[in-house]
Design a protein around this motif. Structure first.
Motif, short mmCIF file in Angstrom:
data_model
loop_
_atom_site.label_atom_id
_atom_site.label_comp_id
_atom_site.label_asym_id
_atom_site.label_seq_id
_atom_site.Cartn_x
_atom_site.Cartn_y
_atom_site.Cartn_z
N LEU A 1 38.10 51.39 10.39
CA LEU A 1 37.80 51.26 11.81
C LEU A 1 36.97 50.01 12.08
O LEU A 1 37.27 49.24 13.01
N VAL A 2 35.94 49.80 11.28
CA VAL A 2 35.09 48.63 11.51
C VAL A 2 35.85 47.34 11.21
O VAL A 2 35.64 46.33 11.87
N ALA A 3 36.75 47.37 10.24
CA ALA A 3 37.59 46.19 9.99
C ALA A 3 38.45 45.89 11.20
O ALA A 3 38.65 44.71 11.56
N ALA A 4 38.96 46.95 11.85
CA ALA A 4 39.76 46.74 13.06
C ALA A 4 38.93 46.11 14.17
O ALA A 4 39.46 45.36 15.00
N LEU A 5 37.64 46.40 14.20
CA LEU A 5 36.76 45.75 15.17
C LEU A 5 36.39 44.34 14.73
O LEU A 5 36.32 43.41 15.55
N ALA A 6 36.14 44.18 13.44
CA ALA A 6 35.58 42.93 12.95
C ALA A 6 36.60 41.81 12.88
O ALA A 6 36.26 40.64 13.12
N VAL A 7 37.85 42.11 12.54
CA VAL A 7 38.85 41.05 12.39
C VAL A 7 39.06 40.27 13.69
O VAL A 7 38.93 39.04 13.71
N PRO A 8 39.35 40.92 14.81
CA PRO A 8 39.52 40.13 16.04
C PRO A 8 38.23 39.45 16.48
O PRO A 8 38.26 38.31 16.98
N GLN A 9 37.09 40.10 16.30
CA GLN A 9 35.84 39.46 16.70
C GLN A 9 35.52 38.26 15.81
O GLN A 9 34.98 37.26 16.28
N SER A 10 35.87 38.35 14.53
CA SER A 10 35.63 37.22 13.63
C SER A 10 36.46 36.01 14.03
O SER A 10 36.02 34.87 13.91
N LEU A 11 37.67 36.27 14.51
CA LEU A 11 38.49 35.16 15.01
C LEU A 11 37.81 34.51 16.20
O LEU A 11 37.75 33.27 16.32
N GLY A 12 37.27 35.35 17.10
CA GLY A 12 36.59 34.81 18.27
C GLY A 12 35.32 34.07 17.91
O GLY A 12 35.03 33.00 18.49
N TYR A 13 34.56 34.58 16.98
CA TYR A 13 33.32 33.91 16.59
C TYR A 13 33.60 32.60 15.88
O TYR A 13 32.79 31.66 15.96
N ALA A 14 34.69 32.52 15.16
CA ALA A 14 35.07 31.24 14.56
C ALA A 14 35.34 30.21 15.65
O ALA A 14 34.93 29.04 15.54
N ALA A 15 36.01 30.64 16.73
CA ALA A 15 36.25 29.73 17.85
C ALA A 15 34.93 29.32 18.49
O ALA A 15 34.74 28.15 18.86
N VAL A 16 33.99 30.25 18.63
CA VAL A 16 32.67 29.92 19.18
C VAL A 16 31.96 28.91 18.29
O VAL A 16 31.30 27.99 18.78
N ALA A 17 32.09 29.06 16.97
CA ALA A 17 31.43 28.15 16.04
C ALA A 17 32.13 26.81 15.93
O ALA A 17 31.62 25.89 15.27
N GLY A 18 33.29 26.66 16.55
CA GLY A 18 33.99 25.38 16.55
C GLY A 18 34.73 25.08 15.27
O GLY A 18 34.89 23.91 14.90
N VAL A 19 35.21 26.13 14.57
CA VAL A 19 35.97 25.93 13.34
C VAL A 19 37.29 26.67 13.44
O VAL A 19 37.47 27.52 14.33
N PRO A 20 38.26 26.39 12.56
CA PRO A 20 39.54 27.11 12.61
C PRO A 20 39.35 28.62 12.51
O PRO A 20 38.41 29.10 11.86
#
Length: 564
Positions: free
Chosen positions: A32-51
């Motif tokens: 369940l937490v992986a299902a939350l974390a995977v899309p948020q990690s994609l978004g946070y990478a965009a926030v950090a300015g990296v692929p």
């Protein structure tokens, strides 16, 4: 180092004797937490300015490192909003807008932050984290949320992302607001509606994953990319591999400064989550152990090309409520992310970028707590000021400088309050054996002619010694003038340490008063303070029978000296 070596066997030993009855809860919570974390990690990478794939590379090594070393059984460590936006702001300055340099710098920041935290934990410097008080973190996070939302609104509406300060970006956003893409904004608005509405209707459903999958399916079926909606594009798959961060040596000083800031921010939220969800396990060693565990997670992430990580309050809460019992839930989430990297990253190509912005906005929205500001203002003005300074500092000066200003304000406030020590004259409490209290709160308490008992209500140290002891001297001389003579009984119970400056000021007070025929008795002198006074020679200068364990004993000696 011995403390570090004992952490590893402890966690591994607990997994070796793992109770099988907890397996289903841990595995389901991890998925369940992986299902939350995977899309948020994609978004946070965009926030950090990296692929985007950098966010996915971050999760497995960080989760596994924390599972081995961490003290909490349910804490989720991974990309978080605070660290991501701080990392992005630092990297943008250091990289000069070069995307290739940004990746190496982002991983380099994680490595530096990890080294700082591990060293701090091994040296038992966990107390330093206490300078990031709850009001400072509250204001800092609120400021970051504003920056994140302002940064994601253009992508949400299909507008070009403005640069510069917050004011510059707001002005550019207002000027360009008429050029928004209607279809992009509609997709983003629907995604936000599902995320916020779904969370209220069914909080345990991983709505971020629902929106992610729905966005991919709708985009592919409707051909949104061909109709002007910007999509994520190709995301490389495969397992993360160890790699040294590629960093220009000329940028090392900025990298170190930024790494220290990320270390402070990363551990602040993590320690808050540990205290909240593992209260029964927290003891004096927890902060030091968490510094090492968070440091190892950052080191592991940076070594595999990932970004800085911290403990996530929101995902830790989701992990605990989903039934997690041990660190196996984090290991399960790490394995699930690795499976996604191997088999499913190709599915992200059609994902609308506006959906990713909606996921980020929803993830950070709940981190703002306006009621906390009202509570601080009601309870204590200094806490309210600290929260506001952190908030305004982040908005005006940026995350790093805003955090430094907030901490500096808090430390200066602490020093200022330490200097404001009040000196109370004491009187004996009637009908209570050997009890003494301030005359300020009860002027009827008993005093004795020729004896003045005084107590500083805070510790003496080099910054306040001159001012406080000057007050003491005036009170003793006032009593001498009134009674025709006096003995000073000085209560030092509030002082638990004695520095050389304070010792010298105290010796000066004793000599000055004795020249005016005022004797000095010291009472309730703690062992460490007495040791310094003995080594300085002041105890010998005072003479025998001038240090006492109680006020009553000191007053008795003083009355004998004065003559009754």
């Amino acid at each position: 180092m011995r403390a570090l070596s004992t952490m590893v066997p402890e966690n591994l030993r607990s997994l070796r004797h793992y109770p099988r009855g907890h397996l289903a809860g841990d595995v389901l919570a991890g998925l369940l937490v992986a299902a939350l974390a995977v899309p948020q990690s994609l978004g946070y990478a965009a926030v950090a300015g990296v692929p985007l794939v950098v966010g996915l590379w971050t999760l497995p090594p960080a989760l596994l490192a924390y599972a081995v070393l961490g003290s909490s059984k349910v804490l989720f460590v991974g990309p978080v909003s605070t660290v991501s936006v701080l990392s992005g702001s630092i990297v943008r300055v250091l990289s000069g807008g070069d995307p290739a340099a940004a990746v190496g710098l982002t991983s380099g920041l994680a490595v530096v932050a990890g080294l700082v935290l591990v060293v701090a934990g091994v040296l038992r410097l966990g107390w330093v984290a206490q300078f990031l008080s709850e009001p400072i973190v509250t204001g800092f996070v609120a400021g970051l949320v504003v920056l994140i939302v302002v940064g994601e609104v253009p992508a949400l509406a299909g507008l070009p992302a403005p640069t510069g300060s917050l004011g510059d970006r707001l002005v550019a956003l207002l000027h360009g607001i008429g050029g928004f893409d209607g279809l992009t904004l509609a997709v983003g608005a629907v995604a936000l509606l599902v995320l916020f509405g779904g969370q209220r209707l069914a909080p345990r459903v991983p709505w971020s994953l629902v929106v992610l999958v729905g966005g991919v399916l709708v985009s592919g079926q409707a051909g949104l990319a061909g109709r002007g909606v910007r999509t994520v594009g190709s995301v490389p798959g495969g397992l993360p591999v160890p790699r040294l961060p590629d960093v220009d040596p000329h940028l090392l000083s900025g990298l170190v400064t930024g790494g220290v800031a990320i270390a402070a921010v990363a551990v602040a939220e993590g320690l808050a989550a540990v205290r909240l969800f593992s209260a029964e396990d927290v003891d004096a060693r927890t902060d030091d152990r968490e510094l090492v565990a968070h440091g190892a997670a950052n080191l592991a992430s940076g070594a595999f090309g990932g970004m800085g990580v911290g403990g996530s309050l929101s995902k830790t809460a989701a992990n605990a409520s989903a039934g997690a019992w041990t660190q196996l839930s984090g290991i399960t989430a790490a394995l699930a992310t690795l499976g996604f990297l191997v088999a499913a990253t190709g599915l992200l190509a059609d994902l609308p970028r506006t959906v990713l912005s909606a996921v980020v906005i929803r993830a950070v929205w709940g981190l703002v707590h306006p009621r906390a500001f009202s509570r601080y203002r009601r309870l204590r003005r200094n806490d309210f000021v600290a929260a506001v300074v952190a908030l305004v500092g982040v908005l005006v000066l940026g995350p790093l400088n805003g955090l430094l200003v907030a901490v500096a304000q808090s430390v200066l406030g602490l020093v200022y309050r330490s200097v404001q020590v009040r000196v109370d004259e004491m009187g004996r409490v009637e009908d209570e054996k050997a009890a003494w209290g301030s005359l300020r709160s009860d002027p009827t308490r008993r005093t004795y002619r020729g004896v003045v008992v005084v107590r500083p209500d805070g510790p003496l140290f080099w910054a306040n010694a001159s001012t406080v002891l000057a007050q003491v001297e005036r009170m003793a001389l006032d009593r001498r003038a009134r009674d025709g003579g006096a003995t000073l009984v000085l209560d030092l119970e509030a002082t638990n340490q004695m520095d050389a400056t304070t010792c010298d000021r105290l010796a000066h007070l004793v000599r000055a008063l004795r020249r005016r025929d005022v004797d000095v008795q010291l009472v309730r002198v703690l062992a460490d303070v007495r040791g310094v006074l003995e080594r300085s020679g002041l105890v010998d200068e005072l003479g025998p029978h001038h240090l006492w364990h109680s006020i009553a004993a000191g007053v008795k000696a003083a009355r004998g000296t004065f003559g009754g």
